[in-house]
Each structure stands twice: as C-alpha cells, then as structure tokens.
Design a protein around this motif. Sequence first.
Motif, short mmCIF file in Angstrom:
data_model
loop_
_atom_site.label_atom_id
_atom_site.label_comp_id
_atom_site.label_asym_id
_atom_site.label_seq_id
_atom_site.Cartn_x
_atom_site.Cartn_y
_atom_site.Cartn_z
N TYR A 11 33.23 15.17 -13.92
CA TYR A 11 34.02 14.40 -14.89
C TYR A 11 33.46 14.67 -16.29
CZ TYR A 11 35.42 11.98 -10.64
OH TYR A 11 35.88 11.69 -9.38
N PRO A 12 33.83 15.79 -16.89
CA PRO A 12 33.23 16.17 -18.18
C PRO A 12 33.59 15.24 -19.34
CG PRO A 12 35.02 17.66 -17.57
CD PRO A 12 34.77 16.81 -16.37
N GLN A 13 34.63 14.43 -19.20
CA GLN A 13 35.01 13.51 -20.27
C GLN A 13 34.43 12.11 -20.11
OE1 GLN A 13 36.57 14.91 -22.78
NE2 GLN A 13 36.60 16.80 -21.60
N ALA A 14 33.76 11.86 -18.99
CA ALA A 14 33.25 10.52 -18.72
C ALA A 14 32.02 10.20 -19.56
CB ALA A 14 32.92 10.38 -17.24
N LYS A 15 31.88 8.94 -19.94
CA LYS A 15 30.66 8.48 -20.60
C LYS A 15 29.55 8.40 -19.54
CE LYS A 15 33.16 5.59 -23.92
NZ LYS A 15 33.40 4.20 -24.40
N LEU A 16 28.34 8.70 -19.94
CA LEU A 16 27.20 8.69 -19.02
C LEU A 16 26.16 7.70 -19.52
CD1 LEU A 16 26.73 12.56 -18.57
CD2 LEU A 16 28.19 11.02 -17.23
N VAL A 32 37.59 9.09 -13.87
CA VAL A 32 36.77 7.92 -14.18
C VAL A 32 36.42 7.95 -15.66
CG1 VAL A 32 35.83 7.80 -11.85
CG2 VAL A 32 34.59 9.07 -13.60
N ASP A 33 36.27 6.77 -16.23
CA ASP A 33 35.96 6.67 -17.66
C ASP A 33 34.48 6.71 -17.95
OD1 ASP A 33 38.75 6.05 -18.82
OD2 ASP A 33 38.55 4.56 -17.22
N GLY A 34 33.69 6.30 -16.98
CA GLY A 34 32.25 6.29 -17.21
C GLY A 34 31.46 6.25 -15.92
N ILE A 35 30.21 6.63 -16.03
CA ILE A 35 29.27 6.64 -14.91
C ILE A 35 28.00 5.96 -15.37
CG2 ILE A 35 27.95 8.09 -13.31
CD1 ILE A 35 30.12 10.32 -14.05
N ILE A 36 27.58 4.93 -14.66
CA ILE A 36 26.33 4.26 -15.00
C ILE A 36 25.35 4.43 -13.85
CG2 ILE A 36 27.30 2.04 -14.24
CD1 ILE A 36 25.32 0.75 -16.28
N VAL A 37 24.18 4.90 -14.18
CA VAL A 37 23.13 5.17 -13.18
C VAL A 37 21.96 4.23 -13.45
CG1 VAL A 37 21.56 6.90 -12.23
CG2 VAL A 37 23.83 7.58 -13.04
N LEU A 38 21.52 3.55 -12.42
CA LEU A 38 20.39 2.64 -12.56
C LEU A 38 19.08 3.38 -12.36
CD1 LEU A 38 21.63 -0.59 -10.73
CD2 LEU A 38 22.12 0.25 -13.05
N GLY A 39 18.06 2.96 -13.10
CA GLY A 39 16.77 3.62 -13.05
C GLY A 39 16.05 3.42 -11.72
#
Length: 260
Positions: free
Chosen positions: A117-122, A77-84
């Motif tokens: 996923y150590p390369q994914a944007k967080l 995966v390229d990125g992970i977005i977490v909602l507050g």
Amino acid sequence: MLFMLSKIFWALLTPAMLLLLLTALACLLLRQRPRLARGLLIWVVAVQLAVYVTPLPDWVLRPLENRFPQPTLKQPVDGIIVLGGALDIAVSRDRGVAELASTGDRLTALVALARRYPQAKLVFSSGSPKLTGTGYSEADYVPGFVQSLGLDPRRLILESRSRNTWENAVFSKALVKPRAGERWLLVTSAWHMPRAVGCFRAAGWPVIAYPVDYMSALTTPEQGFFPEWRLLKLELGLKEWVGLVAYHLMGRSPDWFPAP
C-alpha cells in the motif's frame, strides 16, 4: 503511578519469579516446617513439569492468538499502525544497530504492507517501557532498519511517547487524527491483539486487526525440550490475560475479551 504499579506488580507475579520465591520459602521452612516445605517443593516441581512437558503454554496462548484471524484485504487502506516491541532497544543502543527481538515480525510486516500500500500512512508507536526511563526509545532505531530493507524512512510517522498499549492508542490518535471512515490496519503480535484492539476501540479509533508473530501451533505439538522458551510463552500468555482483565476494569477496553 498506574504504569509504575503495573510494572512492579507483574515483575513480582511472573511464573518464574513465583517459582523462585516459593523455592526460597521452602528452603527457609525446611527446619521449622518440613512438611510444608516439602509440599511447596512438590508444587514447584509439578508446575515446572506442566510447563516443560505438557502443551500448557500453547493452551494459554492459543485462544489469544486465534481471537483475530488474518484479514482478507480486498480494499485499499488509508494507514498502517505498528506497535512497538519489535526491537531490543538496549542491545540496539549499545551495538549501534537495530537488533530485532523475538517479536520482530511486527517490523517486517510493516515493510511488506508499506510496499503493498504505497499511499498508506505509516505509524510506528513505541516509547520506552522502562520504569525509570532510558532517554531513548525504540522509534529511534526504526527509520534505519526500514531503510536497510529498501523502505523510504520519510514515510514513517513516529510516536515515541507511549509506554504501554493504552498510550499507543491515545497518543497515536492524537498524532495522526484519523478521519471517520478511514481504514487503518493495526499490526502487533497475535497474542497481544485482543488487548490492543480493545484499547483502540476505547480511544474511539476503529482499526482492522492484522496479527503477526504467532507463537503457538494450531495442532502440531511443540518439538524438543526448551524450558526457557516454554516459560516465556507461558509468561506472555498469562500477562495478556491479566492485562485484559485490568484494562477492562480501568475502562481502557470496552470488553473483557475483545472479538472481531
């Protein structure tokens, strides 16, 4: 204006507030309209019994939580977005530590996925949901929390302006500018996932739902008698169903009940 109206509207129409208002109205009507007052009190008691004794809260939550299953992740995966919503920001500010709320699985999932996923944007997206503003946001305390669990906080991209789910999607997209074809995981509570996915789709950002923080069992009935917990579950579920309808009518979600 819409944000303020939505907060006021729901504050007045939560099940707990409605039961309280109906009880107060019944007390005022006891002398002049005793039959109506007794009817209102019977209705209040009946609703409370339904909440506290039957599986009604789970019946309300379960369709929301089952809408998006846990994904089978076989590709990077390229990125992970977490909602507050994972931290109690008032307590965190007063105590000086990041204090998890009942939805803390969102943050623990962030740490686990970041290691996978150590390369994914967080991306962590959350501002202050308060009507008057508080001068601080949940994002202020997330770096210290993830660092305490061994994750480098410099990996985080913090979006701290959003006050609701629609703004989560719009502001986060403007911040990270995802490219076509990128694979992004969206992490939020399972009961909140349908509305969240609808917002990201409306914003033109296709995401892969990664639900966490389940509150309803699939088959096992809830054990014990916990009135406050049952009422909280019912309120969360009803709020999401109302939110799904409202967001679709406002054009913030392309579907009434977004599906995979």
